[in-house]
Design a protein around this motif. Sequence first.
Motif, PDB file in Angstrom:
ATOM      1  N   SER A 187      -2.737  18.119  -0.744  1.00 40.09           N
ATOM      2  CA  SER A 187      -3.272  17.177   0.243  1.00 40.09           C
ATOM      3  C   SER A 187      -3.219  15.784  -0.338  1.00 40.09           C
ATOM      4  CB  SER A 187      -4.721  17.514   0.626  1.00 40.09           C
ATOM      5  OG  SER A 187      -5.264  16.469   1.423  1.00 40.09           O
ATOM      6  N   ALA A 188      -2.611  14.867   0.406  1.00 41.59           N
ATOM      7  CA  ALA A 188      -2.437  13.492  -0.074  1.00 41.59           C
ATOM      8  C   ALA A 188      -3.666  12.629   0.149  1.00 41.59           C
ATOM      9  CB  ALA A 188      -1.229  12.858   0.610  1.00 41.59           C
ATOM     10  N   GLY A 189      -4.734  13.191   0.742  1.00 43.68           N
ATOM     11  CA  GLY A 189      -5.956  12.411   0.900  1.00 43.68           C
ATOM     12  C   GLY A 189      -6.603  12.624   2.246  1.00 43.68           C
ATOM     13  N   GLY A 190      -7.537  11.743   2.565  1.00 51.13           N
ATOM     14  CA  GLY A 190      -8.214  11.800   3.852  1.00 51.13           C
ATOM     15  C   GLY A 190      -7.410  11.076   4.918  1.00 51.13           C
ATOM     16  N   ASP A 191      -7.544  11.535   6.149  1.00 52.32           N
ATOM     17  CA  ASP A 191      -6.852  10.912   7.277  1.00 52.32           C
ATOM     18  C   ASP A 191      -7.704   9.740   7.759  1.00 52.32           C
ATOM     19  OD1 ASP A 191      -5.368  10.275   9.471  1.00 52.32           O
ATOM     20  OD2 ASP A 191      -5.222  12.315  10.242  1.00 52.32           O
ATOM     21  N   ILE A 192      -7.488   8.572   7.171  1.00 49.57           N
ATOM     22  CA  ILE A 192      -8.400   7.447   7.378  1.00 49.57           C
ATOM     23  C   ILE A 192      -7.917   6.431   8.410  1.00 49.57           C
ATOM     24  CG2 ILE A 192      -9.554   7.588   5.132  1.00 49.57           C
ATOM     25  CD1 ILE A 192      -7.612   5.523   4.072  1.00 49.57           C
ATOM     26  N   LEU A 193      -6.776   6.676   9.023  1.00 46.20           N
ATOM     27  CA  LEU A 193      -6.306   5.698  10.011  1.00 46.20           C
ATOM     28  C   LEU A 193      -7.222   5.621  11.225  1.00 46.20           C
ATOM     29  CD1 LEU A 193      -2.420   6.076   9.888  1.00 46.20           C
ATOM     30  CD2 LEU A 193      -3.809   4.124   9.142  1.00 46.20           C
ATOM     31  N   ASP A 194      -7.819   6.757  11.606  1.00 53.80           N
ATOM     32  CA  ASP A 194      -8.775   6.725  12.715  1.00 53.80           C
ATOM     33  C   ASP A 194      -9.996   5.898  12.348  1.00 53.80           C
ATOM     34  OD1 ASP A 194      -7.199   8.223  14.377  1.00 53.80           O
ATOM     35  OD2 ASP A 194      -8.227  10.119  13.993  1.00 53.80           O
ATOM     36  N   VAL A 195     -10.429   6.018  11.095  1.00 53.99           N
ATOM     37  CA  VAL A 195     -11.563   5.224  10.618  1.00 53.99           C
ATOM     38  C   VAL A 195     -11.200   3.742  10.655  1.00 53.99           C
ATOM     39  CG1 VAL A 195     -13.093   4.789   8.673  1.00 53.99           C
ATOM     40  CG2 VAL A 195     -12.324   7.130   9.147  1.00 53.99           C
ATOM     41  N   ILE A 227      -5.902  -0.949   3.905  1.00 52.17           N
ATOM     42  CA  ILE A 227      -5.207   0.017   4.762  1.00 52.17           C
ATOM     43  C   ILE A 227      -4.115  -0.674   5.564  1.00 52.17           C
ATOM     44  CG2 ILE A 227      -5.471   1.604   6.703  1.00 52.17           C
ATOM     45  CD1 ILE A 227      -8.273   2.223   5.664  1.00 52.17           C
ATOM     46  N   ARG A 228      -4.416  -1.885   6.052  1.00 56.98           N
ATOM     47  CA  ARG A 228      -3.383  -2.629   6.779  1.00 56.98           C
ATOM     48  C   ARG A 228      -2.146  -2.836   5.912  1.00 56.98           C
ATOM     49  NH1 ARG A 228      -0.868  -6.987   6.443  1.00 56.98           N
ATOM     50  NH2 ARG A 228      -2.093  -7.690   4.646  1.00 56.98           N
ATOM     51  N   ALA A 229      -2.360  -3.298   4.687  1.00 57.88           N
ATOM     52  CA  ALA A 229      -1.238  -3.663   3.827  1.00 57.88           C
ATOM     53  C   ALA A 229      -0.475  -2.456   3.315  1.00 57.88           C
ATOM     54  CB  ALA A 229      -1.745  -4.504   2.650  1.00 57.88           C
ATOM     55  N   VAL A 230      -1.189  -1.375   2.994  1.00 52.32           N
ATOM     56  CA  VAL A 230      -0.563  -0.226   2.339  1.00 52.32           C
ATOM     57  C   VAL A 230      -0.077   0.823   3.341  1.00 52.32           C
ATOM     58  CG1 VAL A 230      -0.941   1.666   0.697  1.00 52.32           C
ATOM     59  CG2 VAL A 230      -1.891  -0.602   0.237  1.00 52.32           C
ATOM     60  N   LEU A 231      -0.847   1.053   4.404  1.00 52.38           N
ATOM     61  CA  LEU A 231      -0.534   2.153   5.317  1.00 52.38           C
ATOM     62  C   LEU A 231      -0.017   1.712   6.684  1.00 52.38           C
ATOM     63  CD1 LEU A 231      -3.594   4.499   4.598  1.00 52.38           C
ATOM     64  CD2 LEU A 231      -1.297   4.603   3.618  1.00 52.38           C
ATOM     65  N   VAL A 232      -0.458   0.561   7.173  1.00 51.30           N
ATOM     66  CA  VAL A 232      -0.050   0.123   8.519  1.00 51.30           C
ATOM     67  C   VAL A 232       1.193  -0.754   8.434  1.00 51.30           C
ATOM     68  CG1 VAL A 232      -0.761  -1.092  10.610  1.00 51.30           C
ATOM     69  CG2 VAL A 232      -2.424   0.314   9.353  1.00 51.30           C
ATOM     70  N   LYS A 249       3.342  -1.358   5.903  1.00 45.46           N
ATOM     71  CA  LYS A 249       3.652  -0.852   4.566  1.00 45.46           C
ATOM     72  C   LYS A 249       4.473  -1.857   3.763  1.00 45.46           C
ATOM     73  CE  LYS A 249       3.513   3.948   6.092  1.00 45.46           C
ATOM     74  NZ  LYS A 249       4.236   5.237   6.237  1.00 45.46           N
ATOM     75  N   GLY A 250       4.013  -2.069   2.534  1.00 45.64           N
ATOM     76  CA  GLY A 250       4.740  -2.956   1.636  1.00 45.64           C
ATOM     77  C   GLY A 250       4.280  -4.393   1.647  1.00 45.64           C
ATOM     78  N   SER A 251       3.350  -4.736   2.537  1.00 45.08           N
ATOM     79  CA  SER A 251       2.862  -6.114   2.544  1.00 45.08           C
ATOM     80  C   SER A 251       1.799  -6.299   1.459  1.00 45.08           C
ATOM     81  CB  SER A 251       2.293  -6.482   3.918  1.00 45.08           C
ATOM     82  OG  SER A 251       1.188  -5.670   4.246  1.00 45.08           O
ATOM     83  N   THR A 252       1.485  -7.523   1.130  1.00 49.16           N
ATOM     84  CA  THR A 252       0.534  -7.821   0.067  1.00 49.16           C
ATOM     85  C   THR A 252      -0.861  -7.996   0.649  1.00 49.16           C
ATOM     86  OG1 THR A 252       2.245  -8.924  -1.226  1.00 49.16           O
ATOM     87  CG2 THR A 252      -0.044  -9.418  -1.795  1.00 49.16           C
ATOM     88  N   PRO A 253      -1.837  -7.228   0.169  1.00 57.81           N
ATOM     89  CA  PRO A 253      -3.201  -7.378   0.701  1.00 57.81           C
ATOM     90  C   PRO A 253      -3.821  -8.703   0.271  1.00 57.81           C
ATOM     91  CG  PRO A 253      -3.162  -5.798  -1.125  1.00 57.81           C
ATOM     92  CD  PRO A 253      -1.735  -6.137  -0.822  1.00 57.81           C
ATOM     93  N   ARG A 254      -4.646  -9.254   1.141  1.00 54.82           N
ATOM     94  CA  ARG A 254      -5.357 -10.498   0.855  1.00 54.82           C
ATOM     95  C   ARG A 254      -6.836 -10.163   0.673  1.00 54.82           C
ATOM     96  NH1 ARG A 254      -1.541 -11.563   4.797  1.00 54.82           N
ATOM     97  NH2 ARG A 254      -3.052 -11.189   6.483  1.00 54.82           N
ATOM     98  N   TRP A 255      -7.204  -9.969  -0.577  1.00 51.30           N
ATOM     99  CA  TRP A 255      -8.563  -9.522  -0.875  1.00 51.30           C
ATOM    100  C   TRP A 255      -9.568 -10.674  -0.721  1.00 51.30           C
ATOM    101  CZ3 TRP A 255      -7.620  -4.718  -0.626  1.00 51.30           C
ATOM    102  CH2 TRP A 255      -6.615  -4.084  -1.344  1.00 51.30           C
ATOM    103  N   LYS A 256     -10.793 -10.314  -0.379  1.00 54.28           N
ATOM    104  CA  LYS A 256     -11.898 -11.273  -0.317  1.00 54.28           C
ATOM    105  C   LYS A 256     -13.102 -10.653  -1.020  1.00 54.28           C
ATOM    106  CE  LYS A 256     -10.648 -13.441   4.115  1.00 54.28           C
ATOM    107  NZ  LYS A 256     -11.121 -13.694   5.501  1.00 54.28           N
ATOM    108  N   PRO A 257     -13.574 -11.248  -2.103  1.00 52.79           N
ATOM    109  CA  PRO A 257     -13.037 -12.378  -2.855  1.00 52.79           C
ATOM    110  C   PRO A 257     -11.660 -12.069  -3.452  1.00 52.79           C
ATOM    111  CG  PRO A 257     -15.302 -11.888  -3.510  1.00 52.79           C
ATOM    112  CD  PRO A 257     -14.831 -10.745  -2.692  1.00 52.79           C
ATOM    113  N   GLU A 258     -10.934 -13.122  -3.777  1.00 53.60           N
ATOM    114  CA  GLU A 258      -9.559 -12.956  -4.229  1.00 53.60           C
ATOM    115  C   GLU A 258      -9.448 -12.555  -5.684  1.00 53.60           C
ATOM    116  OE1 GLU A 258      -6.934 -16.153  -3.427  1.00 53.60           O
ATOM    117  OE2 GLU A 258      -7.582 -16.398  -1.350  1.00 53.60           O
ATOM    118  N   THR A 259     -10.383 -12.986  -6.519  1.00 56.36           N
ATOM    119  CA  THR A 259     -10.287 -12.736  -7.959  1.00 56.36           C
ATOM    120  C   THR A 259     -11.524 -12.011  -8.465  1.00 56.36           C
ATOM    121  OG1 THR A 259     -11.361 -14.772  -8.697  1.00 56.36           O
ATOM    122  CG2 THR A 259      -8.998 -14.894  -8.187  1.00 56.36           C
TER     123      THR A 259
END
Length: 347
Positions: free
Chosen positions: A67-75, A307-312, A314-324
């Motif tokens: 199992s590759a993990g939880g099905d979190i797209l619905d969440v 989830i947007r960057a990695v799963l939706v 795919k391949g985009s860079t996430p923009r974290w808040k806070p950034e550092t």
Amino acid sequence: MNVDFGGAGDILFEQVGRAGIVTLSRPASLNAINHRMISALARALSAWEADSAVERVIIRGEGRAFSAGGDILDVYRAGLEGRASPDFFADEYRLNAAIARFPKPYVALIDGIVMGGGVGVSCHGSHRVMTENAVFAMPEVGIGFFPDVGGSHLLSRLPGEFGMYLALTGNRIRRGDACAAGLATHSVNAGQMPALMQALCESDSVDGTLSVFGGEAEPQTDEGVLHAIARHFSFGSLPEILESLAGDQDEWAQGTLATIEKRSPTSLHVAFRQVRAGAMLEMDACMKMEYRILNRMLAGHDFYEGIRAVLVEKGSTPRWKPETLGDVREEDIDAYFAPLADGELTL
């Protein structure tokens, strides 16, 4: 004999000989765990615990993943619509705790990917069997989340700070390292799985059967790197770990630091604290702590961004808040671990 505990075909149940057999049956989704599967497995374990004809439980995955993990797209979608609910996770965490306390042998046959939610329904069991195809990871800090499903209990108990290393990097390991760390209890080649299944259903002793089929698996990580992990990840704060890695010009240390610096700063701080805290807590207390964290994650930013960057997208860079990492305040992390006004997780 097939048994119906629900699950709408995503999870299958059989009684064969002395065993209750669970098959995760969503191969096209790498057997990602959904709410239906969690509820069905909880019902099965409750029934089989009381059934003297079922002496052991065996869980496996269909296809090339356990199992590759939880099905979190619905969440994710619910959160974007303002409908975020902890119910999926509450039931998942209750199941993880139930597996940890299950009084009969619980044998996970891990032939392929096991990550996240898949770890939660396998690695808390009494017997964890991995094949040469097994790939283990808790990669949650890479999606702005945290190593949940009992990760605070499981990872904190691995030797030589290996669990902290896995939590902060999200790196993947293979069978040999999993056996060396104690994540896997037995090593069996994939070609032997059908014969092992039959023997587990028929034999008097689970331990005796696994000793017959089990073999040795050489660790993939060499001694020098293991010593480096134990040294760098032993510090009492996250900044000290990063400072230690930064001061080591070895290629492995620099690569590890670069990996960590790509992860969510908030998730890293939370993961560090939860693993340190988990070492002092029993499983049920760990699950209650993780439920507190989860509720705050659902109300935050990085989980949805990851989830947007990695799963939706795919391949985009996430923009974290806070950034550092330096921008994360200690009081903000304290809030993830604070008691819940709306009630704690009941187990």
